[in-house]
Write a protein that holds these residues in place. Structure first.
Motif, PDB file in Angstrom:
ATOM      1  N   GLU A 134       0.827  -1.214   0.000  1.00  0.00           N
ATOM      2  CA  GLU A 134       0.000   0.000   0.000  1.00  0.00           C
ATOM      3  C   GLU A 134       0.859   1.261   0.000  1.00  0.00           C
ATOM      4  O   GLU A 134       0.606   2.190  -0.776  1.00  0.00           O
ATOM      5  CB  GLU A 134      -0.902   0.036   1.235  1.00  0.00           C
ATOM      6  CG  GLU A 134      -2.033  -0.956   1.276  1.00  0.00           C
ATOM      7  CD  GLU A 134      -2.748  -0.873   2.610  1.00  0.00           C
ATOM      8  OE1 GLU A 134      -3.905  -0.435   2.641  1.00  0.00           O
ATOM      9  OE2 GLU A 134      -2.123  -1.232   3.629  1.00  0.00           O
ATOM     10  N   HIS A 135       1.833   1.315   0.890  1.00  0.00           N
ATOM     11  CA  HIS A 135       2.656   2.522   1.026  1.00  0.00           C
ATOM     12  C   HIS A 135       3.381   2.829  -0.277  1.00  0.00           C
ATOM     13  O   HIS A 135       3.410   3.995  -0.735  1.00  0.00           O
ATOM     14  CB  HIS A 135       3.670   2.355   2.160  1.00  0.00           C
ATOM     15  CG  HIS A 135       4.653   3.485   2.265  1.00  0.00           C
ATOM     16  ND1 HIS A 135       4.295   4.736   2.724  1.00  0.00           N
ATOM     17  CD2 HIS A 135       5.967   3.562   1.926  1.00  0.00           C
ATOM     18  CE1 HIS A 135       5.341   5.532   2.682  1.00  0.00           C
ATOM     19  NE2 HIS A 135       6.368   4.850   2.208  1.00  0.00           N
ATOM     20  N   GLU A 136       3.945   1.790  -0.899  1.00  0.00           N
ATOM     21  CA  GLU A 136       4.710   1.987  -2.123  1.00  0.00           C
ATOM     22  C   GLU A 136       3.812   2.427  -3.281  1.00  0.00           C
ATOM     23  O   GLU A 136       4.207   3.275  -4.097  1.00  0.00           O
ATOM     24  CB  GLU A 136       5.456   0.696  -2.480  1.00  0.00           C
ATOM     25  CG  GLU A 136       6.603   0.360  -1.547  1.00  0.00           C
ATOM     26  CD  GLU A 136       6.164  -0.227  -0.200  1.00  0.00           C
ATOM     27  OE1 GLU A 136       7.009  -0.308   0.705  1.00  0.00           O
ATOM     28  OE2 GLU A 136       4.977  -0.608  -0.064  1.00  0.00           O
TER      29      GLU A 136
ATOM     30  N   CYS B 159       1.020   4.129  -2.984  1.00  0.00           N
ATOM     31  CA  CYS B 159       0.661   5.533  -2.712  1.00  0.00           C
ATOM     32  C   CYS B 159       1.836   6.461  -2.970  1.00  0.00           C
ATOM     33  O   CYS B 159       1.641   7.596  -3.446  1.00  0.00           O
ATOM     34  CB  CYS B 159       0.150   5.677  -1.282  1.00  0.00           C
ATOM     35  SG  CYS B 159      -1.446   4.870  -1.002  1.00  0.00           S
ATOM     36  N   GLU B 160       3.043   5.998  -2.694  1.00  0.00           N
ATOM     37  CA  GLU B 160       4.233   6.790  -3.014  1.00  0.00           C
ATOM     38  C   GLU B 160       4.348   6.987  -4.521  1.00  0.00           C
ATOM     39  O   GLU B 160       4.700   8.077  -5.000  1.00  0.00           O
ATOM     40  CB  GLU B 160       5.498   6.093  -2.486  1.00  0.00           C
ATOM     41  CG  GLU B 160       5.791   6.347  -1.031  1.00  0.00           C
ATOM     42  CD  GLU B 160       6.212   7.784  -0.793  1.00  0.00           C
ATOM     43  OE1 GLU B 160       7.305   8.179  -1.238  1.00  0.00           O
ATOM     44  OE2 GLU B 160       5.435   8.524  -0.165  1.00  0.00           O
TER      45      GLU B 160
ATOM     46  N   ARG C  99      -0.805   5.116   5.525  1.00  0.00           N
ATOM     47  CA  ARG C  99       0.035   4.739   4.386  1.00  0.00           C
ATOM     48  C   ARG C  99      -0.296   5.583   3.151  1.00  0.00           C
ATOM     49  O   ARG C  99       0.530   5.728   2.256  1.00  0.00           O
ATOM     50  CB  ARG C  99      -0.138   3.254   4.080  1.00  0.00           C
ATOM     51  CG  ARG C  99       0.451   2.343   5.166  1.00  0.00           C
ATOM     52  CD  ARG C  99       0.041   0.896   4.980  1.00  0.00           C
ATOM     53  NE  ARG C  99       0.608   0.054   6.037  1.00  0.00           N
ATOM     54  CZ  ARG C  99       0.153  -1.161   6.363  1.00  0.00           C
ATOM     55  NH1 ARG C  99      -0.872  -1.681   5.692  1.00  0.00           N
ATOM     56  NH2 ARG C  99       0.710  -1.849   7.330  1.00  0.00           N
TER      57      ARG C  99
END
Length: 288
Positions: free
Chosen positions: A53-55, A57-58, A102
């Motif tokens: 998820e974090h990646e 969104c990044e 995230r």
């Protein structure tokens, strides 16, 4: 005609073709998200279970920063999912907050799904209440379910405190797994179908019917499969980590299979799943 945008029962719109990132490693997810957005994708489908998820969104955030005058957050539809071990009101509230953290660089989440119905009535119900509250907060725009069979959908729609219907039901669908009972029930209740594994994980690319249609339309077998789903009004989520395959999948909206050819593909249905199938998960009274 194939629609590139689907209107949800919430009033929001969702691109008909999205990039699925299941099994996409975290160190790959950010870059393939950026490449997908550059190629024209405006819909990315992740999940807590995918651990990226974090990646993702990044990747969305960095794409926006590349050209803020043209690359707008409101043009991207980002989905995530709450996994089974976070079912229940309190656990789901915490899980939603984790996903929002995230996604903090992109501000909000367009769609959160319950990843499957695999718990029990009390926990599924509690999760839905928490999801409804998340929509009211404004940080989550839409909510829905994944891997729900008709019986699970009927249970959800019968909640006495239901204020928001599921916008979508995301299930594995392709010509060898048509799920007519689920698709017809969702249509009757204005719940859009999202088809995951629409390319059958590559297992049927040499099928004679598919090869024949590929030659007839001068399209790849993958484009034929995606067009079959799109022709039925489904949202499709092809998965790839190969940038060169991104645009061809988007091009599946550029032609139209004939009714006769769609019917030919319909004859292939034989309940072929390529992974798990929680749509068969028993309700509480069926476990006794």
């Amino acid at each position: 005609m194939i629609s590139e945008i689907i209107k949800l029962n919430s009033g929001h719109e969702i691109p008909a073709v999205g990039l699925g990132v299941y099994l996409t490693p975290p160190n790959v997810a950010e870059n393939i998200t950026i490449e997908a957005l550059r190629a024209g994708y405006r819909h990315i489908d992740s999940a807590q279970y995918y651990r990226n998820e974090h990646e993702v969104c990044e990747g969305i955030s960095k794409w926006i920063k590349e050209d803020p005058s043209k690359n707008k957050r409101e043009d991207v539809f980002y989905t995530t999912k709450i996994f089974d071990d976070n079912h229940g009101y309190e656990l789901t509230k915490k899980a939603i907050n984790v996903s929002l953290e995230r996604a903090k660089d992109i501000g909000y989440i367009d769609l959160i799904l319950m990843h499957s119905p695999q718990s029990d009535y009390e926990r599924r119900h509690g999760s839905w209440i928490a999801l409804q509250e998340a929509v009211k907060s404004g940080l989550v725009k839409n909510i829905g379910v994944s891997n729900y069979g008709v019986k699970h959908l009927k249970e959800l729609l019968s909640y006495s405190d239901l204020t928001i219907k599921p916008a979508v039901n995301q299930v594995e669908i392709h010509p060898w797994l048509a799920r007519k009972d689920i698709t017809e029930y969702c249509k009757e209740n204005d719940i859009k179908i999202e088809a995951y594994s629409p390319l059958v994980k590559g297992l049927k690319m040499n099928d004679e019917h598919l090869i024949s249609l590929s030659k007839k339309y001068n399209k790849t077998p993958a484009q034929i499969l995606l067009n079959w789903s799109l022709s039925k009004g489904y949202i499709v989520l092809p998965k790839t980590v190969t940038p060169s395959r991104l645009f061809p999948n988007l091009e599946a909206t550029s032609f139209q299979l004939s009714d006769e050819d769609i019917a030919t593909l319909d004859t292939l249905d034989k309940y072929m799943t390529t992974g798990w199938d929680p749509t068969t998960y028993p309700l509480d009274d069926e476990k006794k």
